[in-house]
Design a protein around this motif. Structure first.
Motif, PDB file in Angstrom:
ATOM      1  N   ASN A  37       0.803  -1.227   0.000  1.00  0.00           N
ATOM      2  CA  ASN A  37       0.000   0.000   0.000  1.00  0.00           C
ATOM      3  C   ASN A  37       0.836   1.277   0.000  1.00  0.00           C
ATOM      4  O   ASN A  37       0.432   2.297   0.546  1.00  0.00           O
ATOM      5  N   THR A  38       2.009   1.236  -0.597  1.00  0.00           N
ATOM      6  CA  THR A  38       2.810   2.461  -0.703  1.00  0.00           C
ATOM      7  C   THR A  38       2.753   3.054  -2.100  1.00  0.00           C
ATOM      8  O   THR A  38       3.094   4.218  -2.299  1.00  0.00           O
ATOM      9  N   GLY A  39       2.314   2.250  -3.057  1.00  0.00           N
ATOM     10  CA  GLY A  39       2.307   2.720  -4.438  1.00  0.00           C
ATOM     11  C   GLY A  39       3.652   2.603  -5.119  1.00  0.00           C
ATOM     12  O   GLY A  39       3.800   3.045  -6.261  1.00  0.00           O
ATOM     13  N   ASN A  40       4.628   1.997  -4.433  1.00  0.00           N
ATOM     14  CA  ASN A  40       5.962   1.831  -4.999  1.00  0.00           C
ATOM     15  C   ASN A  40       6.176   0.351  -5.343  1.00  0.00           C
ATOM     16  O   ASN A  40       6.190  -0.497  -4.462  1.00  0.00           O
ATOM     17  N   PHE A  41       6.360   0.055  -6.621  1.00  0.00           N
ATOM     18  CA  PHE A  41       6.627  -1.326  -7.020  1.00  0.00           C
ATOM     19  C   PHE A  41       7.194  -1.321  -8.433  1.00  0.00           C
ATOM     20  O   PHE A  41       7.092  -0.328  -9.169  1.00  0.00           O
ATOM     21  N   LEU A  42       7.788  -2.439  -8.818  1.00  0.00           N
ATOM     22  CA  LEU A  42       8.404  -2.579 -10.137  1.00  0.00           C
ATOM     23  C   LEU A  42       7.532  -3.443 -11.034  1.00  0.00           C
ATOM     24  O   LEU A  42       7.098  -4.525 -10.633  1.00  0.00           O
ATOM     25  N   GLU A  43       7.284  -2.963 -12.248  1.00  0.00           N
ATOM     26  CA  GLU A  43       6.636  -3.756 -13.281  1.00  0.00           C
ATOM     27  C   GLU A  43       7.716  -4.296 -14.211  1.00  0.00           C
ATOM     28  O   GLU A  43       8.591  -3.552 -14.674  1.00  0.00           O
ATOM     29  N   VAL A  44       7.710  -5.578 -14.475  1.00  0.00           N
ATOM     30  CA  VAL A  44       8.643  -6.210 -15.402  1.00  0.00           C
ATOM     31  C   VAL A  44       7.852  -6.816 -16.541  1.00  0.00           C
ATOM     32  O   VAL A  44       6.976  -7.681 -16.311  1.00  0.00           O
ATOM     33  N   ASN A  45       8.094  -6.337 -17.750  1.00  0.00           N
ATOM     34  CA  ASN A  45       7.382  -6.818 -18.948  1.00  0.00           C
ATOM     35  C   ASN A  45       5.873  -6.676 -18.803  1.00  0.00           C
ATOM     36  O   ASN A  45       5.095  -7.529 -19.241  1.00  0.00           O
ATOM     37  N   GLY A  46       5.469  -5.582 -18.107  1.00  0.00           N
ATOM     38  CA  GLY A  46       4.057  -5.286 -17.952  1.00  0.00           C
ATOM     39  C   GLY A  46       3.373  -5.946 -16.783  1.00  0.00           C
ATOM     40  O   GLY A  46       2.188  -5.709 -16.558  1.00  0.00           O
ATOM     41  N   PHE A  47       4.107  -6.749 -16.016  1.00  0.00           N
ATOM     42  CA  PHE A  47       3.506  -7.442 -14.876  1.00  0.00           C
ATOM     43  C   PHE A  47       4.049  -6.879 -13.568  1.00  0.00           C
ATOM     44  O   PHE A  47       5.261  -6.667 -13.414  1.00  0.00           O
ATOM     45  N   LYS A  48       3.176  -6.673 -12.611  1.00  0.00           N
ATOM     46  CA  LYS A  48       3.557  -6.176 -11.302  1.00  0.00           C
ATOM     47  C   LYS A  48       4.340  -7.235 -10.545  1.00  0.00           C
ATOM     48  O   LYS A  48       3.999  -8.412 -10.565  1.00  0.00           O
ATOM     49  N   THR A  49       5.411  -6.808  -9.865  1.00  0.00           N
ATOM     50  CA  THR A  49       6.201  -7.721  -9.036  1.00  0.00           C
ATOM     51  C   THR A  49       6.066  -7.317  -7.575  1.00  0.00           C
ATOM     52  O   THR A  49       5.465  -6.286  -7.256  1.00  0.00           O
ATOM     53  N   ASP A  50       6.662  -8.119  -6.715  1.00  0.00           N
ATOM     54  CA  ASP A  50       6.615  -7.807  -5.286  1.00  0.00           C
ATOM     55  C   ASP A  50       7.895  -7.128  -4.814  1.00  0.00           C
ATOM     56  O   ASP A  50       8.220  -7.142  -3.638  1.00  0.00           O
ATOM     57  N   VAL A  51       8.640  -6.557  -5.758  1.00  0.00           N
ATOM     58  CA  VAL A  51       9.860  -5.832  -5.395  1.00  0.00           C
ATOM     59  C   VAL A  51       9.793  -4.430  -5.977  1.00  0.00           C
ATOM     60  O   VAL A  51       8.964  -4.122  -6.843  1.00  0.00           O
ATOM     61  N   SER A  52      10.720  -3.603  -5.484  1.00  0.00           N
ATOM     62  CA  SER A  52      10.863  -2.228  -5.975  1.00  0.00           C
ATOM     63  C   SER A  52      12.345  -1.957  -6.155  1.00  0.00           C
ATOM     64  O   SER A  52      13.173  -2.432  -5.373  1.00  0.00           O
ATOM     65  N   LEU A  53      12.708  -1.215  -7.203  1.00  0.00           N
ATOM     66  CA  LEU A  53      14.110  -0.868  -7.397  1.00  0.00           C
ATOM     67  C   LEU A  53      14.611  -0.029  -6.223  1.00  0.00           C
ATOM     68  O   LEU A  53      13.874   0.829  -5.698  1.00  0.00           O
ATOM     69  N   LYS A  54      15.852  -0.290  -5.817  1.00  0.00           N
ATOM     70  CA  LYS A  54      16.449   0.553  -4.774  1.00  0.00           C
ATOM     71  C   LYS A  54      16.632   1.948  -5.358  1.00  0.00           C
ATOM     72  O   LYS A  54      17.363   2.139  -6.318  1.00  0.00           O
ATOM     73  N   LEU A  55      15.942   2.903  -4.763  1.00  0.00           N
ATOM     74  CA  LEU A  55      15.820   4.225  -5.367  1.00  0.00           C
ATOM     75  C   LEU A  55      16.055   5.309  -4.327  1.00  0.00           C
ATOM     76  O   LEU A  55      15.582   5.202  -3.186  1.00  0.00           O
ATOM     77  N   ARG A  56      16.815   6.316  -4.715  1.00  0.00           N
ATOM     78  CA  ARG A  56      16.980   7.514  -3.904  1.00  0.00           C
ATOM     79  C   ARG A  56      16.517   8.726  -4.710  1.00  0.00           C
ATOM     80  O   ARG A  56      16.825   8.846  -5.897  1.00  0.00           O
ATOM     81  N   ILE A  57      15.795   9.604  -4.036  1.00  0.00           N
ATOM     82  CA  ILE A  57      15.250  10.799  -4.682  1.00  0.00           C
ATOM     83  C   ILE A  57      15.770  12.023  -3.932  1.00  0.00           C
ATOM     84  O   ILE A  57      15.674  12.096  -2.703  1.00  0.00           O
ATOM     85  N   SER A  58      16.322  12.969  -4.677  1.00  0.00           N
ATOM     86  CA  SER A  58      16.761  14.229  -4.075  1.00  0.00           C
ATOM     87  C   SER A  58      15.806  15.336  -4.503  1.00  0.00           C
ATOM     88  O   SER A  58      15.433  15.430  -5.675  1.00  0.00           O
ATOM     89  N   TYR A  59      15.446  16.161  -3.537  1.00  0.00           N
ATOM     90  CA  TYR A  59      14.582  17.296  -3.850  1.00  0.00           C
ATOM     91  C   TYR A  59      15.058  18.522  -3.078  1.00  0.00           C
ATOM     92  O   TYR A  59      15.822  18.422  -2.118  1.00  0.00           O
ATOM     93  N   TYR A  60      14.598  19.681  -3.521  1.00  0.00           N
ATOM     94  CA  TYR A  60      14.994  20.943  -2.910  1.00  0.00           C
ATOM     95  C   TYR A  60      13.940  21.386  -1.906  1.00  0.00           C
ATOM     96  O   TYR A  60      12.742  21.414  -2.202  1.00  0.00           O
TER      97      TYR A  60
END
Length: 860
Positions: free
Chosen positions: A684-707
């Motif tokens: 329920n975070t809205g963060n997930f990885l789609e592979v070849n159009g299919f939802k997976t149970d993982v998410s890419l390790k991601l860092r976001i920088s903002y001002y």
């Protein structure tokens, strides 16, 4: 060719002709390694890193920085060297560096041979090139000389190359680490010659090289070198006492030569320390009051798993983790140990045993396998990184690998003669073939080590050697003596502007606890590192009264300094690799909880042990209506298991809500793969990885920088804003109108008014300040500079004691109109000169005694 060839390795048999060509060879090798043409306006220095920062955006640069871990060179070493060089060439005293942290005393720099070479050449870029060249040649030729005592020419050349370009010397090439470490093989060379020949003429050489080792400028490395020297003397003499070397003496005759051969080398080193007092006593004095407790936690850098770093290095390599010598050198070092059972040269056997012990002891300490309490009481081990002891490990490996190379050559020659029954002519051809094979091995080893060296050390145009900019030129022109500046991250590490003659209170330096307390009140959290720092402009307290008390005249910041960059990471659980590109199509779904001005997206890539990505990488950002923007990252910017960021040239404003990111390879050719580390998705975070159009149970390790907007309190009546460049703002403090100021009381809590009027301040030289106070009131004249007991104050030609303001600034008492002279006359330097003079006299007497002993021995 013979293992250890007693005759061939005898230093007396080495001709001057051969020595000349060997030096010439190392010079050519070093020139090729550095890769710069100093006569075409090139040098080797980290100024490619300097131009990556907005403060130098006006300087044209068409390439990216080679490496980003050499800040101490541009923010500390070179600013001090350049300033002292200018002072000496003007005929001024170089004992005080005025541009760093309110001013710093200097001592070790003035005796450093590399600084003296830098001083002798007028052009700074050219001088710095020759400083680097000298380091390589001295390190390589010193290693050669040490090995030439025991080995033929070619293996000795090998050992010199391996040490010259070992991982430690390649990574710390520009620092005083190498300016010190390059003398260690020379110290061992002179010591071995004394122990081997028992000729007293080598004792003055031990003292001289010890002095150069001390003057190298890095106490820890010098200390490690002296520990290696002590191990050599003890191992050699204990085995001599036991009769392993030479004719076995009678028990009654063993003790006297043992004591003599042990005491004399240590006496020579002791004389060197006395001669070095001119640098050591002022250095010790300058460290008074400095809290080094934080260094007690800086013990070992390595774990047992890091043994692989001797044959491989991280990608990209990192300073404190690079100990590379390569696979060929390590294999040959193992063979060198076995050579102890084949050679009949007893001296070589002891030399092999010493190097094996040196490797084992240094490894145990550097890898944290020795109980700390056994070492913390020893000099340098209580305040410096133990991991840097690997310089001795690498020296030992270089020496043993040279023995191993000679062992291979000798073995091949013996086998060819034994089994092929060669004629004299064929024997010569076999020797040539063996020599060509050895040269081939040397060439491969040299190529591997040169590649690492060039990974760290960039060729830069001489025009990049602290290039001027409109903002820097303006500040330098309008700054008065004793006034200072604060520069934010636009100018990289603080202290860099000191090379331009611009003082910075936050420059790279050791500081007392009180100084740190004061500076913490002016800039929020400025000390992420103990001695150097990068300031965030948003953390500067513009309206602090300390701006006036420290005479901060200018603040240089990026025009977007109010935009504070914040980096967040998506929640992480278990780790795995996403299905690789280009065989799969990715779409990373993200949900932004707030409106954000995005600066970058970062991913932890895996290249499957390859040097870089198989192709350029395209990042596309999507919303529910389609693609918003995209950018392409060069494949060479991607390294295995390292975070890589897609930096947007301008801020990207995104509303809160759902977005997606697509990663793909551009113009892919070949078979190599690329992926990103992934983590288990939280529900329920809205963060997930789609592979070849299919939802997976993982998410890419991601860092976001903002001002994040931070609006500092800036009094428009106090600060004048000056714009000389599009990316830089200069804030001018209108209230700091002079260099020194008058206060009635020293109690800072009384809100005493700082009065810059009625003072005429001149600074004829770095170590002399003159002040004319025309006021009639009694009080204190405060100088906004670093407090050091070496400064003497005179009021009206009468020396007076001065006090302190804020516990860190000198405050001179006045009873009305006065003429003040403030001069740097440190007692520590005077005592250093006296003690060193005594040491030189003792050295001359000692040398005379040694040479006379040799003459009497020859006459007999």
């Amino acid at each position: 060719m013979s293992l250890a060839g007693e005759k061939d390795g005898n230093p007396a048999m080495i001709s001057r002709h051969q020595t000349f060509w060997t030096v010439a060879f190392f010079i050519c090798l070093s020139v090729y390694t550095m890769g710069a043409n100093p006569f075409a306006g090139e040098t080797v220095a980290p100024f490619d890193q300097l131009l990556e920062h907005p403060g130098w955006a006006s300087v044209q640069s068409n390439r990216k920085a080679v490496h980003f871990e050499q800040s101490d060179i541009v923010d500390s070493q070179l600013p001090i060297w350049i300033t002292l060089k200018e002072q000496i060439r003007k005929g001024e005293s170089p004992l005080w560096y005025p541009n760093g942290a309110g001013g710093q005393s200097t001592s070790l720099e003035l005796c450093n041979p590399t600084f003296l070479l830098f001083l002798s050449i007028k052009d700074n870029a050219l001088a710095y090139y020759f400083v680097g060249l000298a380091k390589l040649v001295i390190a390589g030729f010193g290693g050669y000389l040490l090995l030439r005592i025991f080995l033929p020419w070619l293996p000795s050349i090998w050992g010199g190359i391996v040490y010259m370009l070992c991982g430690f010397n390649a990574t710390w090439f520009l620092w005083e680490h190498v300016a010190t470490a390059m003398w260690i093989p020379w110290l061992l060379w002179a010591t071995v010659l004394y122990l081997k020949t028992e000729e007293l003429k080598w004792l003055p050489a031990i003292a001289t090289v010890s002095l150069l080792l001390i003057f190298g400028g890095f106490p820890a490395i010098a200390g490690f070198g002296f520990y290696a020297f002590a191990l050599l003397v003890l191992v050699w003499n204990v085995l001599s006492f036991l009769g392993v070397i030479g004719d076995k003496p009678k028990h009654a005759d063993r003790l006297k030569p043992f004591v003599k051969k042990t005491a004399f080398p240590f006496l020579a080193v002791g004389i060197a320390f006395v001669m070095a007092a001119v640098a050591l006593i002022p250095f010790i004095d300058s460290m008074t009051g400095i809290n080094l407790n934080y260094r007690t936690a800086l013990k070992n850098t390595f774990s047992i798993h890091d043994l692989r770093l001797f044959v491989a290095y991280d990608n990209p390599p990192r300073l404190d983790r690079t100990i590379y010598v390569g696979v060929p050198a390590c294999i040959l070092a193992l063979l060198g140990v076995f050579a102890i059972f084949k050679t009949e040269d007893k001296s070589l056997k002891i030399f092999i045993l010493f190097n094996a012990m040196l490797i084992i002891v240094s490894l145990l300490i550097a890898f944290g396998l020795v109980p700390h309490r056994l070492l913390e009481a020893l000099p340098v081990f209580n305040t410096y990184r133990w991991g840097r002891l690997v310089i001795l490990t690498l020296l030992g490996l270089a020496a043993l690998s040279a023995v191993g190379l000679d062992f291979i050559g000798t073995t091949l020659q013996t086998l060819s003669g034994r089994y092929l029954r060669l004629t004299p002519m064929n024997a010569q051809n076999a020797q040539r073939i063996i020599a060509v094979m050895m040269i081939g091995i040397i060439a491969v080893q040299f190529h591997l080590q040169k590649k690492l060296f060039n990974t760290y050390n960039a060729v830069a145009p001489s025009a990049w050697f602290y290039p001027s900019t409109p903002s820097i030129a303006y500040v330098k022109e309008h700054l008065k003596p004793l006034q200072s500046v604060i520069a934010d991250a636009s100018y990289w590490y603080t202290g860099t502007l000191g090379a331009y003659g611009i003082p910075e209170w936050y420059a790279h330096s050791f500081r007392t606890d009180k100084e740190k307390e004061i500076l913490n009140n002016l800039v929020h959290d400025p000390f992420p590192l103990p001695t150097s720092m990068i300031l965030d402009g948003a953390n500067i307290q513009f309206n602090s009264p300390l701006m006036d008390a420290l005479a901060i005249k200018y603040v240089l910041v990026n025009k977007n300094f109010t935009k504070h960059k914040v980096r967040i990471s998506l929640p992480e659980l278990s780790h795995s690799l996403a299905p690789p590109l280009p065989d799969n199509a990715w779409r990373q779904r993200i949900n932004l909880p707030n409106d954000m001005a995005i600066a970058d997206f970062g991913f932890l890539f895996s290249t499957f042990d390859k040097e870089h990505a198989p192709a350029n990488i395209r990042l596309a950002l999507y919303n529910d209506k389609g693609e918003i923007l995209s950018m392409v990252l060069d494949k060479n910017d991607v390294s295995d298991n390292m975070w890589v960021f897609f930096d947007f040239p301008d801020k990207v404003f995104l509303k809160k809500g759902a977005y997606s990111l697509g990663l793909s390879l551009v113009n892919y050719m070949g078979t190599d793969k690329l992926t990103v580390w992934a983590t288990k998705t939280q529900e329920n975070t809205g963060n997930f990885l789609e592979v070849n159009g299919f939802k997976t149970d993982v998410s890419l390790k991601l860092r976001i920088s903002y001002y994040e907007e931070v609006v500092p309190a800036i009094d428009a009546g106090k600060w004048n804003v000056i714009g000389q460049e599009k990316d830089i703002l200069i804030f001018e403090n209108r209230q700091v109108t002079n260099s020194a100021y008058f206060i009635k009381k020293l109690d800072a809590s009384s809100n005493a008014r700082i009065d810059f009027s009625m003072l005429d301040v001149t600074r004829p030289s770095a170590d002399l300040i003159k002040i004319d106070y025309s006021g009639k009131e009694a009080g204190w004249v405060v100088l906004p500079m670093h407090l050091h007991p070496g400064w003497k104050a005179s009021v009206g030609n009468r020396q007076v004691n001065y006090d302190t303001y804020l516990d860190i600034l000198p405050a001179i008492p006045v009873r009305g109109a006065s003429s003040i002279v403030f001069k740097y006359q440190p007692e520590s330097f005077r005592w250093g000169v006296i003690v060193s003079s005594v040491g030189v006299f003792v050295f001359l007497l000692f040398s005379w005694y040694c040479l006379r002993s040799v003459q009497r021995r020859c006459a007999a």
